[in-house]
Design an enzyme around this catalytic site. Structure first.
Site, short mmCIF file in Angstrom:
data_model
loop_
_atom_site.label_atom_id
_atom_site.label_comp_id
_atom_site.label_asym_id
_atom_site.label_seq_id
_atom_site.Cartn_x
_atom_site.Cartn_y
_atom_site.Cartn_z
N ASP A 1 0.02 6.98 -2.91
CA ASP A 1 1.37 6.95 -3.49
C ASP A 1 1.77 8.30 -4.07
O ASP A 1 0.94 9.04 -4.57
CB ASP A 1 1.41 5.86 -4.57
CG ASP A 1 2.84 5.50 -4.95
OD1 ASP A 1 3.75 5.68 -4.11
OD2 ASP A 1 3.06 5.06 -6.10
N LEU B 1 -17.84 5.75 10.48
CA LEU B 1 -16.83 5.24 9.55
C LEU B 1 -15.83 4.32 10.27
O LEU B 1 -15.37 4.65 11.36
CB LEU B 1 -16.08 6.44 8.95
CG LEU B 1 -14.86 6.13 8.07
CD1 LEU B 1 -15.30 5.56 6.72
CD2 LEU B 1 -14.03 7.41 7.84
N HIS C 1 6.06 13.09 2.92
CA HIS C 1 5.29 12.27 3.88
C HIS C 1 4.50 13.17 4.84
O HIS C 1 3.36 12.87 5.19
CB HIS C 1 6.22 11.34 4.65
CG HIS C 1 6.89 10.32 3.76
ND1 HIS C 1 6.18 9.57 2.87
CD2 HIS C 1 8.18 9.96 3.62
CE1 HIS C 1 7.02 8.77 2.20
NE2 HIS C 1 8.23 9.00 2.65
C1 IPE Z 1 2.75 1.16 -2.16
O1 IPE Z 1 3.57 2.18 -2.60
C2 IPE Z 1 2.75 1.11 -0.66
C3 IPE Z 1 2.09 2.23 0.01
C4 IPE Z 1 1.47 3.24 -0.56
C5 IPE Z 1 2.12 2.18 1.44
P1 IPE Z 1 5.09 1.94 -2.98
O2 IPE Z 1 5.64 3.26 -3.42
O3 IPE Z 1 5.79 1.24 -1.89
O4 IPE Z 1 4.97 0.93 -4.23
P2 IPE Z 1 5.98 0.62 -5.41
O5 IPE Z 1 7.31 0.32 -4.81
O6 IPE Z 1 6.03 1.86 -6.26
O7 IPE Z 1 5.35 -0.51 -6.14
C1 IPE Z 2 3.76 6.73 -0.58
O1 IPE Z 2 4.62 7.63 -1.22
C2 IPE Z 2 4.04 6.60 0.90
C3 IPE Z 2 4.59 5.30 1.32
C4 IPE Z 2 4.85 4.29 0.54
C5 IPE Z 2 4.87 5.14 2.74
P1 IPE Z 2 6.06 7.20 -1.65
O2 IPE Z 2 7.00 7.40 -0.52
O3 IPE Z 2 6.05 5.84 -2.23
O4 IPE Z 2 6.38 8.28 -2.79
P2 IPE Z 2 6.96 7.99 -4.23
O5 IPE Z 2 6.09 6.93 -4.85
O6 IPE Z 2 8.37 7.52 -4.04
O7 IPE Z 2 6.87 9.29 -4.94
MG MG Z 3 5.71 5.09 -4.08
#
Ligand code: IPE
Ligand code: IPE
Ligand code: MG
Length: 242
Positions: free
Chosen positions: A21, A132, A38
């Site tokens: 995240d 792995l 990303h």
């Molecule tokens: C969780 O992250 C999902 C992934 C890392 C794929 P999100 O960014 O979607 O989660 P919330 O919305 O902060 O809970």
């Molecule tokens: C995690 O990073 C990637 C996915 C959920 C696909 P985010 O896109 O949630 O990035 P933040 O949490 O908004 O910074």
């Molecule tokens: Mg996120």
């Protein structure tokens, strides 16, 4: 700090799960669009896989796209998906060179043809690898997974294949996407958020949780080693007195 050399090699977890995240915030912080985050998140994935191979992990599960992530703007979803295809294709040779087996958990029926084609190709070409196991959680949602398990268990009871009184923890586990894997000993969530976001709810009943204050694109091999080092200092009691 060199955490790698401090690790107790006899106490490396078998299975680590990661909620990757913070991509969007990482990009925004530097004045870029979320999608730039990303892209750099994909680089962190590559490093993490290398680190996992270096210390001999058996399973690593990476949360790449949740059932809730469809709520995001279509353009962002499209970019995440195309980065996924690119990364998978780029990694094809490397995965096999490193004896890595790719598997997926989640409802991949809903993914585009292109994504499914790339995924299935590499799942097939790595299926005999014995090092792995890299498990990608894609269009994964733990509640949905549990709903599907309940449905298929119900069908088995209805058809007489299973008795209600024989339903136990093993039966539930066997009906989840993760039936072939041990529960993770360690779950890492980056970005400083302290939540699970619908990831592996059943499987993490006794998992150790670790929340490093680093955004996913900044996650380095040493961050993984530090998480394992931290895990190794813990006393897991499983309800007993330790
Ligand atoms: C969780 O992250 C999902 C992934 C890392 C794929 P999100 O960014 O979607 O989660 P919330 O919305 O902060 O809970
Ligand atoms: C995690 O990073 C990637 C996915 C959920 C696909 P985010 O896109 O949630 O990035 P933040 O949490 O908004 O910074
Ligand atoms: Mg996120």
């Amino acid at each position: 700090m060199d955490f790698k050399s401090k690790l107790n090699r006899t106490k490396i977890p078998e299975h680590i799960a990661i909620i990757m995240d913070g991509n969007g915030r990482w990009a925004k912080k530097q004045g870029y669009k979320r999608t730039f985050g990303h892209k750099n998140g994909a680089v962190a994935v590559e490093k993490t896989i290398e680190a996992a191979v270096e210390i001999g992990l058996k399973y690593i599960t990476l949360y790449a796209f949740s059932t809730e992530n469809w709520k995001r703007p279509q353009t962002e979803v499209n970019i995440i998906m195309s980065l996924l295809v690119q990364t998978i294709k780029k990694q094809t040779v490397k995965l096999s060179e490193n004896n890595i087996k790719l598997e997926v958990i989640g409802d991949i029926k809903k993914l585009s043809k292109k994504v499914k084609l790339a995924l299935n190709g590499i799942i097939d070409s790595t299926k005999n690898n014995t090092g792995l196991t890299l498990i990608l959680a894609l269009n994964y949602g733990s509640r949905q997974e549990i709903i599907e398990a309940v449905k298929s268990i119900t069908e088995e009871v209805k058809s007489g294949k299973l008795e209600t009184e024989n339903i136990n923890e093993n039966i539930i586990s066997e009906h989840l996407f993760t039936s072939e894997y041990p529960d993770p000993e360690l779950l890492i969530r980056t970005s400083g958020e302290y939540r699970i976001s619908n990831f592996l709810l059943w499987q993490i009943a006794y998992t150790e949780l670790y929340f490093p204050n680093v955004l996913w694109p900044d996650f380095e091999k040493e961050n993984l080693y530090e998480a394992i080092y931290n895990y190794q200092q813990r006393n897991r009691r499983f309800g007993n007195i330790g």
